[in-house]
Enzyme design. Structure first.
Site, PDB file in Angstrom:
ATOM      1  CE  LYS A  82      -5.571   2.533  -1.919  1.00 52.71           C
ATOM      2  NZ  LYS A  82      -4.125   2.518  -2.241  1.00 52.71           N
ATOM      3  CG  ASP A 184       3.181   4.687   2.060  1.00 52.12           C
ATOM      4  OD1 ASP A 184       3.817   5.046   3.073  1.00 52.12           O
ATOM      5  OD2 ASP A 184       1.939   4.609   2.036  1.00 52.12           O
TER       6      ASP A 184
END
Length: 439
Positions: A82, A184
Site C-alpha cells: 500500500k 471505514d
C-alpha cells in the site's frame, strides 16, 4: 519489525529509569520525559527499501494511493504494498499512516489483516523531487467482498453467508475490545482468502478511542457515504469535532451484511450536487429502509435541524425477503429479516455491540455457519477494482479533493466542540426544521 517502527513511550522508558540515578542528567531526562511524545517514531533509514519488491499489478485504488501486488526478491513470494505519499521531511510523516502502522502491528487476530513491514523508496529517488513514498507491506489476499458480490458466478449458500458474517463480527469484536474504531467498514475493505478466511483491512481512517468517555470528540469525515451511519450524516458541521462510538462500525457492517444477501449496495445515494444534498439523500434512503418509528425514538433526531415530510413504515422485510428466499427459502428469509432488524438501528445507543450480534439466534438456527474452508470461492481473484460498480465519491479526483479538505487547517473556533445551546442556535428552533423526503 519492532526495531524499525517503535512507540515513543517504549523509546524513552530506558532513559527515564537510568537518569533518575545520575543527578543533572537525570533531571534533564525527566524533563524530556515530561514533554509530549509522538504517537510513533518512524525512521525510514531502518526500513527495507521498496526496490527489494518487484511490482506486478495494481490490486486496489484509493484516496491515499494504489495497492500493488509485488514480488519479494528476498522472500520469493507475493505481497500487497500500500503506497503512502508524503512531502518534505520537515513536514513530518502523515499521522493517519502512523496510526495505521501502529494499529495493524498491534492487532493480531485471524479476521484482521496483519502488517508485515514498512518499506521506503531508496534515498537516491528522494533527490528527484520533494515527494516521499513509503509502502505498507501486507500479505496478498485473493478476494474482497465487493469483488465477490459483483461476480455472478459466485453462489454461496446460507451457511456460507453466515460464516462470512460471523467472521466479520468476530473481527470487529476484537478491534473494539482493543479500543480501536475502524471508521471505514465497507465491502471493498473486507478481504477473503482462498481458504475462506475473512480479514478486515484498510485501517487508514482507524484510530484509538476511549469507550468510557461520553465527551470525546473525533472528526466527522469518516466512512464511505453508502456505509455512513445516520449519526454522522446528521452532523451540522462535518468539519467540527463530533462524539460517536463503536456503533458507527456496526452500522457500516450492517450495510455489508445486507449487501451480501441483496448482492448490491443497499443504500446507494446518487442525487445531489453538494455534500449536504448527498447526506440528505442518504438519510432519506435510511428513512425509507428503517421507517419513521426508528427516527422518532431517537432524541438526537428530534432535536435536529431537519425532519421528514411524511411517515413511513420499515421496508426491511420487503427489501430482503425476496433475495433471502431465493438464497435459502422462506425459513432463511425469516431468519435474515429478523437479524437485519436487529442490526439496522438508527439510534446508535440502541445499536447492538459486536458481542451481542455474535450471540444472536441467527447463528444458532439451521443451517449453522459453515467452516471457512467450506465457503465456495472462484479460482480467479475477485476484487473491487475489477468490478464495474461505481463508488461514492464518483471519481478518484473528487475523492482526493474530499481528502484534501479533510486535512485543511481550521480556525480555533472550528476545532472547539460546540455546546448543546450553540448547536441548537445553529439548527434553529424545531418549528423551523427543514422538511425532507416525500413527494
Amino acid at each position: 519489525m519492532a526495531s524499525r517502527v517503535k512507540t515513543g513511550a517504549t523509546a524513552g522508558a530506558g532513559n527515564g529509569n537510568g537518569a533518575a540515578a545520575n543527578g543533572k542528567a537525570g533531571k534533564a531526562a525527566a524533563a524530556a520525559e515530561a514533554k509530549p511524545k509522538p504517537f510513533l517514531q518512524f525512521d525510514p533509514h531502518l526500513t527495507p527499501k521498496s526496490s527489494t519488491y518487484r511490482s506486478a499489478q495494481v490490486v486496489g485504488e484509493g484516496v491515499f494511493g494504489d495497492v500493488r501486488k509485488c514480488f519479494s526478491k528476498k522472500m520469493k513470494k507475493f505481497y500487497a504494498l500500500k503506497k503512502i505519499k508524503y512531502k518534505k521531511a520537515e513536514d513530518g510523516f502523515p499521522v493517519t499512516a502512523l496510526r495505521e502502522i501502529q494499529i495493524t502491528q498491534r492487532l493480531s487476530h485471524p479476521n484482521v489483516i496483519k502488517l508485515k513491514e514498512v518499506a521506503v523508496t531508496p534515498a537516491a529517488v528522494h533527490d528527484i523531487g520533494d515527494d516521499r513514498f513509503c509502502y505498507l507491506v501486507f500479505p496478498v489476499i485473493e478476494h474482497d467482498l465487493c469483488g465477490l458480490i459483483g461476480n455472478k458466478d459466485w453462489n454461496p449458500k446460507p451457511n456460507h453467508i453466515k460464516c462470512l458474517i460471523q467472521q466479520l463480527f468476530r473481527g470487529l469484536k476484537y478491534i473494539h475490545a482493543n479500543s480501536i474504531l475502524h471508521r471505514d467498514i465497507k465491502s471493498a475493505n473486507i478481504l477473503v482468502s482462498r481458504h475462506g478466511v475473512l480479514k478486515i483491512a484498510d485501517f487508514g481512517l482507524a484510530r484509538p478511542y476511549r469507550p468510557e468517555s461520553v465527551s470525546a470528540q473525533y472528526t466527522g469525515l469518516i466512512c464511505s457515504r453508502w456505509y455512513r451511519p445516520p449519526e454522522i450524516l446528521l452532523g451540522v458541521d462535518k468539519y467540527a469535532p463530533a462524539h460517536y462510538t463503536a456503533a458507527v462500525d456496526i452500522w457500516s457492517a450492517a450495510c455489508v451484511v445486507g449487501e451480501l444477501v441483496a448482492r448490491d449496495v443497499i443504500l446507494k445515494s446518487r442525487a445531489g450536487k453538494s455534500d449536504k444534498e448527498l447526506d440528505i439523500t442518504q438519510l432519506t434512503l435510511i428513512h425509507e429502509l428503517c421507517g419513521s418509528q426508528e427516527f422518532d425514538t431517537w432524541r438526537a433526531w428530534r432535536d435536529s435541524w431537519i425532519s421528514f415530510k411524511d411517515k413511513r413504515r420499515s421496508t426491511l422485510s420487503q427489501r430482503f425477503t425476496p433475495k433471502a428466499s431465493a438464497l435459502g427459502g422462506q425459513h432463511f428469509a425469516r431468519q435474515f429479516v429478523k437479524f437485519a432488524m436487529f442490526l439496522f438501528r438508527v439510534n446508535p445507543d440502541a445499536r447492538p455491540t459486536a458481542t451481542a450480534v455474535l450471540a444472536h439466534d441467527f447463528f444458532k438456527s439451521t443451517p449453522p455457519p459453515s467452516l471457512p474452508s467450506e465457503v465456495p470461492l472462484p479460482q480467479e481473484e475477485c476484487r473491487e477494482i475489477n468490478t464495474r460498480r461505481s463508488r461514492p465519491g464518483h471519481s478518484k479526483q473528487s475523492q482526493q479533493q474530499s481528502h484534501s479538505q479533510q486535512h485543511q487547517p481550521r480556525s480555533h473556533s472550528q476545532q472547539q466542540p460546540r455546546s448543546r445551546s450553540q448547536q441548537q442556535q445553529r439548527r434553529g428552533p424545531a418549528s423551523k426544521r427543514a422538511k425532507i423526503g416525500g413527494t
